[in-house]
Scaffold this active site. Structure first.
Site, short mmCIF file in Angstrom:
data_model
loop_
_atom_site.label_atom_id
_atom_site.label_comp_id
_atom_site.label_asym_id
_atom_site.label_seq_id
_atom_site.Cartn_x
_atom_site.Cartn_y
_atom_site.Cartn_z
N ARG A 111 -19.20 16.17 17.95
CA ARG A 111 -19.30 15.07 16.99
C ARG A 111 -17.94 14.38 16.86
O ARG A 111 -17.17 14.66 15.93
CB ARG A 111 -19.77 15.59 15.62
CG ARG A 111 -21.12 16.31 15.67
CD ARG A 111 -21.61 16.74 14.30
NE ARG A 111 -20.78 17.76 13.70
CZ ARG A 111 -21.08 18.39 12.55
NH1 ARG A 111 -22.18 18.08 11.90
NH2 ARG A 111 -20.29 19.31 12.06
N ASP B 211 -15.65 23.68 21.16
CA ASP B 211 -16.59 24.52 21.89
C ASP B 211 -17.38 23.63 22.85
O ASP B 211 -18.10 22.74 22.43
CB ASP B 211 -17.55 25.21 20.92
CG ASP B 211 -18.48 26.18 21.63
OD1 ASP B 211 -18.05 26.78 22.62
OD2 ASP B 211 -19.64 26.32 21.20
N HIS C 223 -17.74 30.99 19.42
CA HIS C 223 -16.60 30.09 19.31
C HIS C 223 -15.62 30.58 18.24
O HIS C 223 -14.40 30.60 18.45
CB HIS C 223 -17.10 28.68 18.99
CG HIS C 223 -16.01 27.66 18.92
ND1 HIS C 223 -16.12 26.47 18.22
CD2 HIS C 223 -14.75 27.65 19.45
CE1 HIS C 223 -15.02 25.79 18.33
NE2 HIS C 223 -14.16 26.47 19.07
N ASP D 289 -16.59 18.55 9.82
CA ASP D 289 -17.29 17.64 8.91
C ASP D 289 -16.79 17.81 7.48
O ASP D 289 -17.55 17.84 6.53
CB ASP D 289 -18.81 17.86 8.98
CG ASP D 289 -19.21 19.31 8.74
OD1 ASP D 289 -18.32 20.15 8.45
OD2 ASP D 289 -20.41 19.62 8.84
N ASP E 50 -21.39 33.94 9.02
CA ASP E 50 -21.08 33.82 7.60
C ASP E 50 -21.95 34.74 6.75
O ASP E 50 -21.47 35.37 5.80
CB ASP E 50 -21.20 32.36 7.14
CG ASP E 50 -22.48 31.69 7.61
OD1 ASP E 50 -23.21 32.26 8.45
OD2 ASP E 50 -22.76 30.57 7.15
N SER F 216 -27.33 23.07 11.13
CA SER F 216 -28.24 23.49 10.07
C SER F 216 -29.24 22.40 9.72
O SER F 216 -29.99 22.53 8.76
CB SER F 216 -27.45 23.88 8.82
OG SER F 216 -26.71 22.78 8.34
#
Length: 442
Positions: free
Chosen positions: A115, A144, A188, A211, A287, A318
């Site tokens: 992105r 990555d 990653h 982001d 996470d 997500s």
């Protein structure tokens, strides 16, 4: 006599005929064997010729193999030289970014993939506050994959060091229907943190994603809390994020808490913690893995009331889950807090237990009926008891805070207590069935 002589002549004729027949058969047999022998000789000659041809081809192939091996060896040597040169260049670049005599507080790494527009927004936000203190917080971008636009964007900034994770190993999901992206992300993260802690030898690393925007006091906050990580081994990491950090649930930019729930989304850990986590890092969902009690082992995380990061990533792995409800309304701190002059010893384990217990004890308990109406009509802090996860979710739904639990712990909870602001400055404490006992409140 004449008859006997005649019989002898007949016998001689028969014998001669038999002899001639035998000779003819022998000659035919010899001719057949001769033909077979000639065919065998010819076949042997062909085999010999083919064998020689095959030997010649093998020799040629061996020659080519030797040539390829020599070329491959040369390429390996050139590759080793290039890697050494690249490592030296990275080291020199890093030394230029850090300075010769200054020990960094923490490396800052932005995790990126595909992105470029998001990455640019994140880098610009970070550089806005990082430039004056670049030697304290050297900046990295870890990509990555091979997206050329992301690589070009990252390398267009001379204020950071670019890293690229190339992983072509096939991914096998553990359950049907899982997204491969979560496995790639976990790989990653492990690679990037191994690079920064083990190869670059940083003592602390702050992880951002591509982001995120940061608050004006982002770096001061992490510099001030870095000492806590070194002193208090019951703190596993420091986060800049509050899951219930939406505008309507926060008020005090100075307020910090301990939490049993790992917040992520802009967080700092030490090399000591990474030494522990790296060997057993999960294949996916890293996470949620950190949120398991078997991993964090009852250690806690520091989090602010008002977020020091803002997540603008509506489109990502997500799929924008919860973005409209929980992420978009997050308040990014806009107050320049003087963290250097702040005394944060209240966050040490024994101090915070007493500090937090006093707040909960002083809060006014209210019954569950008409919770919202009562919360609106009471000016002081309030506390509400919940009995189990289902009961908590029912109450959380009424207020609009996160309902999710992980491994028996609600988001943001400390000792089972979830705290947020409501209707201005007053705090609401959602108190678990064992919370008062754990806090030492009778």
């Amino acid at each position: 006599m004449g008859k006997s002589f005649c019989d002898i002549r007949i016998l001689l004729v028969v014998a001669a005929a038999a002899f001639i027949f035998i000779q003819v058969r022998l000659f035919a047999t010899q001719s057949e064997y001769a033909d077979r022998l000639a065919a065998a000789v010819e076949s042997e000659n062909q085999c010999t010729s083919q064998m020689r041809l095959l030997i010649d081809q093998i020799s040629m192939q061996q020659g080519k193999i030797v040539t390829l091996e020599e070329a491959n060896k040369l390429k390996d040597e050139e590759s080793a030289q290039l890697k050494t040169l690249l490592r030296d260049l990275k080291t020199k670049n890093l030394q230029n970014l850090i300075g010769k005599h200054e020990v960094p507080v923490a490396a800052v790494v932005i995790m990126a993939c595909n992105r470029p527009d998001y990455l640019e927004r994140t880098i610009e936000s970070v550089l806005k506050y990082q430039r004056p203190i670049a030697t304290k917080f050297p900046l990295f971008v870890s990509q990555d994959g091979t997206n050329s636009d992301v690589k070009s964007k990252a390398m267009s900034y001379n204020q950071l060091t670019y890293m690229q994770h190339l992983d072509f190993e096939p991914i096998h999901t553990e359950r049907p229907g899982e997204l491969i992206a979560y496995y790639k992300i976990a790989r990653h993260y492990k690679w990037a943190l191994d690079e920064l802690f083990f190869n670059h030898n940083f003592s602390r690393v702050i992880i951002l994603e591509d982001d995120m925007e940061i608050a004006p006091d982002f770096f001061d906050y992490f510099e001030a809390t870095a000492a806590l990580l070194d002193k208090d081994k019951s703190i596993m990491a420091v986060s800049s994020w509050n899951d219930n950090g939406q505008k309507q649930f926060v008020h005090d930019s100075y307020a910090l808490y301990r939490s049993d729930f790992f917040p992520g989304l802009g967080w700092m850990l030490t090399k000591t913690i990474w030494d522990e986590l790296s060997p057993k890092w999960p294949n996916a969902y890293w996470d949620d893995w950190v949120r398991l009690n078997e991993v964090h082992k009852d250690r806690q995380f520091i989090r602010p009331e008002v977020c020091r990061t803002y997540n603008f990533g509506e489109h990502g792995s997500s799929m924008g889950q919860f973005f409209r409800q929980y992420l978009e309304p997050i308040k990014l701190n806009d107050v320049q807090v003087d963290w250097k002059s702040s005394n944060l010893t209240f966050l040490m384990e024994e101090n915070f237990l007493k500090y937090f217990a006093k707040m909960v004890s002083n809060a006014r308990p209210i019954r569950e009926s008409d919770l919202i109406l009562k919360a609106n009509n009471i000016d002081s802090d309030i506390r509400i008891q919940y009995n189990d996860q289902r009961h908590f979710e029912h109450i959380a739904r009424q207020f609009g805070i996160f309902e999710e639990w992980k491994d028996g712990i609600p988001r943001t909870a400390y000792k089972g207590v979830v705290v947020f602001r409501y209707g201005g400055q007053k705090r609401v404490f959602l108190v678990g069935p064992d919370s008062l006992r754990l806090l030492g409140i009778e």
